[in-house]
Enzyme design. Structure first.
Site, PDB file in Angstrom:
ATOM      1  N   TYR A 154       0.832  -1.193   0.000  1.00  0.00           N
ATOM      2  CA  TYR A 154       0.000   0.000   0.000  1.00  0.00           C
ATOM      3  C   TYR A 154       0.876   1.257   0.000  1.00  0.00           C
ATOM      4  O   TYR A 154       0.668   2.179  -0.793  1.00  0.00           O
ATOM      5  CB  TYR A 154      -0.910  -0.010   1.229  1.00  0.00           C
ATOM      6  CG  TYR A 154      -1.770   1.224   1.365  1.00  0.00           C
ATOM      7  CD1 TYR A 154      -2.918   1.375   0.589  1.00  0.00           C
ATOM      8  CD2 TYR A 154      -1.452   2.224   2.282  1.00  0.00           C
ATOM      9  CE1 TYR A 154      -3.721   2.500   0.715  1.00  0.00           C
ATOM     10  CE2 TYR A 154      -2.254   3.357   2.416  1.00  0.00           C
ATOM     11  CZ  TYR A 154      -3.377   3.491   1.633  1.00  0.00           C
ATOM     12  OH  TYR A 154      -4.170   4.611   1.752  1.00  0.00           O
ATOM     13  N   ALA A 156       3.935   1.540  -0.986  1.00  0.00           N
ATOM     14  CA  ALA A 156       4.651   1.655  -2.256  1.00  0.00           C
ATOM     15  C   ALA A 156       3.773   2.290  -3.325  1.00  0.00           C
ATOM     16  O   ALA A 156       4.232   3.147  -4.104  1.00  0.00           O
ATOM     17  CB  ALA A 156       5.122   0.275  -2.708  1.00  0.00           C
ATOM     18  N   LYS A 158       1.187   4.284  -2.826  1.00  0.00           N
ATOM     19  CA  LYS A 158       0.872   5.669  -2.481  1.00  0.00           C
ATOM     20  C   LYS A 158       2.092   6.576  -2.641  1.00  0.00           C
ATOM     21  O   LYS A 158       1.953   7.749  -3.006  1.00  0.00           O
ATOM     22  CB  LYS A 158       0.309   5.742  -1.062  1.00  0.00           C
ATOM     23  CG  LYS A 158      -1.089   5.140  -0.947  1.00  0.00           C
ATOM     24  CD  LYS A 158      -2.070   5.840  -1.876  1.00  0.00           C
ATOM     25  CE  LYS A 158      -3.496   5.389  -1.685  1.00  0.00           C
ATOM     26  NZ  LYS A 158      -4.453   6.146  -2.525  1.00  0.00           N
TER      27      LYS A 158
END
Length: 267
Positions: A154, A156, A158
């Protein structure tokens, strides 16, 4: 930026921050194309937007399907007669140890959080340029600024969408299209319902309405980044100055954090 009467494509509009953004933007009499997987919540949001003086159409779509981003942009452009703003808000999450996350769950996060907004932006750029005062808004996350255990994939995605936005802003500088990155902290949305993380675990929740108000203020003010989260500034500074010290601090609560986020999934 003048937000009045803008033609806006908003993804993830059926709930959470996307819903709050639609309602916050409604005060500017916008023309909204609301995108999400399910028609019913989109219709509810569209009705509320109309009550507040805006116009809204819905585009039910799975943005991870082959060709969907380009199709959604084409439909929005047809419905709105152009696109002035693209808000990349749709996202999903699956927390837990990396080796405990299924390959399909890794790919699902990358597809919706990173690949889809990049392809949406690529498809929308001609219309955004034609508007003469275009805007791309990428809703990232505090975990896009600060790597957190059990949110490896997640985080990575974002971080990726934030870096994409920063690079694109520089690529388009002086060409009539601005890019704003928004970094919400823990937000009280349906996406967080499966998480048991609370304030004692470092998750200080704020309302999606507060995030939306800050994001819209950032749009109006031509800001580059909007960062939420009460303690985010101090933590980011420590991470810059002494990341090993932050590692040690976070390690003290690592076992408990793993327990409370193990079931956190919106997939």
């Amino acid at each position: 930026m003048d937000l009045n009467n803008r033609k806006i494509l908003l993804t993830g509009a059926g709930s959470g921050i996307g819903r709050a953004l639609a309602l916050e933007l409604a005060q500017y009499s916008p023309h909204l194309a609301l995108v999400g997987r399910r028609s019913e919540p989109l219709e509810e949001v569209a009705a509320l937007v109309r009550e507040k003086g805006g116009q809204a159409v819905i585009i039910p779509a799975d943005l991870t399907a082959d060709g969907a981003p380009a199709q959604v942009v084409a439909e929005a452009q047809n419905e709105l007669d152009g696109i002035d703003m693209l808000i990349n808000n749709a996202g999903n999450v699956r927390a837990g140890r990396l080796e405990a996350i299924e390959e399909s769950e890794v790919l699902a996060q990358i597809a919706l959080n990173l690949t889809a907004p990049i392809l949406l932006t690529r498809a929308a750029l001609p219309a955004l340029r034609a508007s003469g005062d275009g805007l791309v808004v990428n809703v990232s996350s505090g975990f896009g600024l600060l790597g957190m255990a059990f949110y490896t994939v997640y985080g990575a995605t974002k971080a990726g969408i934030a870096h994409f936005g920063e690079a694109l802003r520089r690529e388009l500088y002086g060409e009539g299209v601005h890019v704003l990155n928004v970094f919400p902290g823990a937000t009280d949305t349906p996406m967080m319902e499966s998480s048991e993380a609370e304030a004692e675990h470092g998750f200080d929740y704020e309302s999606p309405q507060d995030v939306a108000r800050a994001a819209v203020a950032g749009m109006v003010g031509d800001e580059l980044n909007v960062v939420r989260g009460e303690s985010m500034g101090e933590t980011l500074e420590l991470n810059r100055q002494d990341p090993a010290a932050l590692d040690r601090t976070l390690a003290q609560g690592k076992d408990e954090l793993e327990k409370v986020v193990a079931g956190h999934s919106s997939l």
